[in-house]
Design a protein around this motif. Structure first.
Motif, mmCIF file in Angstrom:
data_model
loop_
_atom_site.group_PDB
_atom_site.id
_atom_site.type_symbol
_atom_site.label_atom_id
_atom_site.label_comp_id
_atom_site.label_asym_id
_atom_site.label_seq_id
_atom_site.Cartn_x
_atom_site.Cartn_y
_atom_site.Cartn_z
ATOM 1 N N PRO A 59 0.813 -1.236 0.000
ATOM 2 C CA PRO A 59 0.000 0.000 0.000
ATOM 3 C C PRO A 59 0.835 1.270 0.000
ATOM 4 N N ASN A 60 2.031 1.226 0.570
ATOM 5 C CA ASN A 60 2.893 2.414 0.584
ATOM 6 C C ASN A 60 4.355 1.980 0.696
ATOM 7 N N GLY A 61 5.226 2.917 0.396
ATOM 8 C CA GLY A 61 6.654 2.614 0.363
ATOM 9 C C GLY A 61 7.226 3.014 -0.979
ATOM 10 N N ILE A 62 8.529 2.778 -1.165
ATOM 11 C CA ILE A 62 9.176 3.164 -2.414
ATOM 12 C C ILE A 62 9.822 1.950 -3.079
ATOM 13 N N ILE A 63 9.611 1.838 -4.388
ATOM 14 C CA ILE A 63 10.197 0.775 -5.206
ATOM 15 C C ILE A 63 11.138 1.437 -6.202
ATOM 16 N N LEU A 64 12.372 0.969 -6.265
ATOM 17 C CA LEU A 64 13.367 1.554 -7.161
ATOM 18 C C LEU A 64 13.750 0.577 -8.265
ATOM 19 N N ILE A 65 13.922 1.109 -9.479
ATOM 20 C CA ILE A 65 14.431 0.316 -10.596
ATOM 21 C C ILE A 65 15.731 0.969 -11.041
ATOM 22 N N THR A 66 16.805 0.200 -11.078
ATOM 23 C CA THR A 66 18.117 0.771 -11.368
ATOM 24 C C THR A 66 18.730 0.157 -12.619
ATOM 25 N N GLY A 67 19.700 0.879 -13.147
ATOM 26 C CA GLY A 67 20.402 0.408 -14.338
ATOM 27 C C GLY A 67 20.884 1.598 -15.132
ATOM 28 N N PRO A 68 21.808 1.392 -16.060
ATOM 29 C CA PRO A 68 22.323 2.501 -16.878
ATOM 30 C C PRO A 68 21.288 2.959 -17.902
ATOM 31 N N THR A 69 21.595 4.037 -18.599
ATOM 32 C CA THR A 69 20.724 4.521 -19.674
ATOM 33 C C THR A 69 20.548 3.428 -20.732
ATOM 34 N N GLY A 70 19.321 3.246 -21.196
ATOM 35 C CA GLY A 70 19.047 2.250 -22.225
ATOM 36 C C GLY A 70 18.919 0.833 -21.716
ATOM 37 N N SER A 71 18.664 0.666 -20.414
ATOM 38 C CA SER A 71 18.528 -0.695 -19.873
ATOM 39 C C SER A 71 17.068 -1.122 -19.707
ATOM 40 N N GLY A 72 16.145 -0.311 -20.220
ATOM 41 C CA GLY A 72 14.731 -0.707 -20.192
ATOM 42 C C GLY A 72 14.000 -0.337 -18.920
ATOM 43 N N LYS A 73 14.564 0.571 -18.122
ATOM 44 C CA LYS A 73 13.913 0.952 -16.854
ATOM 45 C C LYS A 73 12.540 1.558 -17.099
ATOM 46 N N SER A 74 12.433 2.439 -18.102
ATOM 47 C CA SER A 74 11.157 3.111 -18.376
ATOM 48 C C SER A 74 10.076 2.110 -18.761
ATOM 49 N N SER A 75 10.430 1.117 -19.589
ATOM 50 C CA SER A 75 9.447 0.103 -19.997
ATOM 51 C C SER A 75 8.921 -0.658 -18.787
ATOM 52 N N THR A 76 9.827 -0.979 -17.853
ATOM 53 C CA THR A 76 9.410 -1.702 -16.651
ATOM 54 C C THR A 76 8.522 -0.828 -15.776
ATOM 55 N N LEU A 77 8.880 0.449 -15.651
ATOM 56 C CA LEU A 77 8.052 1.374 -14.872
ATOM 57 C C LEU A 77 6.649 1.471 -15.452
ATOM 58 N N TYR A 78 6.557 1.639 -16.778
ATOM 59 C CA TYR A 78 5.249 1.751 -17.416
ATOM 60 C C TYR A 78 4.439 0.463 -17.262
ATOM 61 N N ALA A 79 5.114 -0.667 -17.381
ATOM 62 C CA ALA A 79 4.414 -1.948 -17.195
ATOM 63 C C ALA A 79 3.897 -2.066 -15.762
ATOM 64 N N GLY A 80 4.713 -1.623 -14.787
ATOM 65 C CA GLY A 80 4.278 -1.632 -13.394
ATOM 66 C C GLY A 80 3.083 -0.732 -13.174
ATOM 67 N N LEU A 81 3.114 0.472 -13.765
ATOM 68 C CA LEU A 81 1.978 1.395 -13.649
ATOM 69 C C LEU A 81 0.731 0.814 -14.307
ATOM 70 N N ASN A 82 0.916 0.180 -15.459
ATOM 71 C CA ASN A 82 -0.220 -0.423 -16.155
ATOM 72 C C ASN A 82 -0.850 -1.528 -15.306
ATOM 73 N N HIS A 83 0.003 -2.279 -14.594
ATOM 74 C CA HIS A 83 -0.471 -3.331 -13.698
ATOM 75 C C HIS A 83 -1.298 -2.739 -12.551
ATOM 76 N N LEU A 84 -0.914 -1.546 -12.084
ATOM 77 C CA LEU A 84 -1.589 -0.903 -10.952
ATOM 78 C C LEU A 84 -2.764 -0.026 -11.376
ATOM 79 N N ASN A 85 -2.809 0.310 -12.670
ATOM 80 C CA ASN A 85 -3.797 1.285 -13.161
ATOM 81 C C ASN A 85 -5.221 0.774 -12.985
ATOM 82 N N ASP A 86 -5.995 1.503 -12.192
ATOM 83 C CA ASP A 86 -7.362 1.098 -11.871
ATOM 84 C C ASP A 86 -8.154 2.365 -11.570
ATOM 85 N N GLU A 87 -9.427 2.361 -11.892
ATOM 86 C CA GLU A 87 -10.246 3.556 -11.659
ATOM 87 C C GLU A 87 -10.356 3.914 -10.171
#
Length: 554
Positions: free
Chosen positions: A306-334
């Protein structure tokens, strides 16, 4: 006659156990009468294009060729009309006296063969090539070359109106730039580089993470091509001393493409990089990111907090943004209010409130984050933690009932803890707020169409044995048109996930170093990037060389 040929092809596929009789009958029943059986089976993912080519090779006795192994004579491009080449999906390859060798995706298209014989006056010798191979070659030799020649011709008159050249959609320069982009998309490039050099302009593509030179253009075309690209991105074409960023939305070959544009002044002129975001291929599902079963379970469990911080690490071009968006899509609910602050906003997600950082007007990650907290959010995504102020606000946000997702530039999951404490985050706040850290890299995926099995080498056996992984063979790609001769097609991620438990929280508060945390994490089943990568080598998804290229043993 055509239905008979289709039936023979289907029977051959059944005989070779590529498909079964039930699948064949179902395909013959449901496909459109105008569709070819092979195309329908590929569309339904019952066979690969390579399997179809191999069957046609056996059935018709027609050789299969790789067009990237041939240098096409410009005279052949003049001989075979572009309209016919595109319509019939064929490419002239070689001419010997009165015999013209062509590559076709469908060597049973007898009408196209006869039309070509009449147009050229040559005896036609057919070979088979994949559709992608032919499409890439047509784009390179017909469209791109034609556009470049027209652009060069148009540059000759000194009195030519430059504004018309870069704004008129029918001008050769505009068509040339469009073809460079289309060719990049056809080759699945993630980035297109316009690199000014001392005496030429070099066009390079990054495909599956690896840079490759596509072609060079004359130096006198540089300024007008750069100007056209800047016009497309709504940038200031008169400003050549400062970097600029822009965005282009386009449709290339019926696919929606979003392009991030960046200019950089260099000693030889402005360098431009286009980051291609293929919206039709954007990954919004966690199942598509290449997680192992164990890592997927760990990451989903972290997202359910329910709360806390999740970090995704890696250099530029390692797919961090794709994983973040997939995580948000998984959580996305009205039922939840999700707000993001990003630089830049790469993909637009329905139902998510996304903020674009604009440092020129004072809208930074930190100021945006402060405003977000007054908008009653449940979930906050911060594109990147770059400074102490953003880190501290993110941590405090996670302690006040919000789930925070963000990225950090570190080499491993465990190093993220020391990075945050180095930024000035108090250890008691960090231990209370941090749910988990995931590090990831991208590795190239072995091409399915040209994969072969080989025995592991001695050093590979030693490596797999060291990590307790059983392996009898390794999958490698030998190179084919589908993968442009590289042996790899597409990429997948390898991960390491550190879930924060009570013991690790105690280590954080006590400021124990990374080696202590790593030793404990290993005892409770923590798998490094290297181990996850080796598991994917054992599963036949990638190669040992790829894993060692991006991950090293700790």
């Amino acid at each position: 006659m055509k239905s008979g040929i289709r039936k023979r092809l289907g029977d051959l596929l059944v005989d070779q156990k590529v498909i079964n009789m039930e699948q064949l009958n179902d395909a013959l029943t449901h496909k459109n009468p105008n569709d070819k059986l092979g195309d329908y089976l590929i569309e339904k993912q019952l066979i690969t294009e390579q399997q179809l080519i191999e069957m046609l090779e056996v059935q018709l006795g027609i050789p299969h060729i790789h067009l990237n192994q041939y240098s096409i004579d410009p005279e052949l491009i003049q001989l075979v009309p572009k309209e016919l080449a595109k319509r019939a999906n064929l490419m002239p390859v070689h001419r010997d006296s009165n015999k013209l060798m062509i590559a076709m995706a469908d060597p049973m298209d007898y009408f196209a063969i006869e039309e070509l014989r009449m147009v050229t006056g040559c005896q036609i010798v057919t070979s088979i090539a994949s559709k992608d191979d032919i499409y890439r070659t047509i784009t390179k030799y017909y469209d791109l070359q034609e556009s470049m020649e027209e652009a060069l011709d148009d540059l000759i008159p000194a009195e030519l109106d430059e504004e018309a050249q870069i704004t008129d959609e029918d001008s050769p320069i505009v068509r040339l730039v469009n073809q460079i982009i289309a060719n990049g998309v056809a080759q699945r490039a993630s980035d297109i580089h316009f690199d000014p050099q001392d005496s030429e302009l070099v066009i390079r593509y990054r495909v599956d993470g690896i840079m490759m030179e596509e072609r060079t253009l004359p130096k006198n075309m540089q300024s007008i091509i750069i100007a056209r690209v800047k016009i497309m991105g709504n940038l200031n074409i008169t400003e050549k001393r400062l970097p600029q960023d822009g965005r282009i939305k386009s449709i290339v070959n019926f696919r929606h493409i979003d392009i991030r544009l960046s200019t950089l002044p260099t000693i030889y002129g402005e360098k431009i990089v286009m980051r291609i975001l293929d919206l039709s291929n954007s990954l919004n599902d966690l199942d598509q990111l290449g997680f192992s079963e164990d890592n997927l379970h760990k990451f989903q469990k972290m997202l359910e907090q329910p709360n806390g911080i999740i970090l995704i690490t890696g250099p530029t071009g390692s797919g961090k943004s794709s994983t973040l968006y997939a995580g948000l899509n998984h959580l996305n609910d009205e039922k939840v209010n999700i707000i993001t602050v990003e630089d830049p906003v790469e993909y637009q997600l329905a139902g998510v409130n996304q903020i674009q950082v604009r440092e020129d007007v004072g809208l930074t990650f930190a100021t945006g984050l402060r405003s977000i907290l007054r908008q009653d959010p449940d979930i906050i995504m911060i594109g990147e933690i770059r400074d102490t102020e953003t880190a501290q606000i993110a941590i405090r946000s996670s302690l006040t009932g919000h789930l925070v997702l963000s990225t950090l530039h570190t080499n491993s999951a465990i190093e993220s803890i020391s990075r945050l404490t180095d930024m000035g985050v108090e250890t008691f706040l960090l231990s209370s707020s941090l749910i988990g850290v995931m590090a990831q890299r991208l590795v190239r995926r072995v091409c399915k169409d040209c994969s072969q099995q080989r025995e592991p080498l001695a050093h590979e056996m030693k490596l797999f044995t060291q990590y307790g992984i059983s392996i009898t063979s390794i999958t490698t790609g030998i190179g084919c048109p589908s993968c442009n001769g590289t042996g790899y097609r597409g990429r997948l991620a390898i991960h390491e996930i550190l879930a924060i438990d009570d013991q690790i929280k105690e280590y954080i508060v006590n400021r124990d170093n990374s080696s202590v945390i790593r030793a404990y994490a290993r005892r409770i089943g923590f798998k490094t990037l290297l181990e996850d990568g080796l598991q994917k080598v054992a599963a036949g998804l990638t190669s040992t060389q790829e894993v060692l290229r991006v991950a090293t043993s700790e």
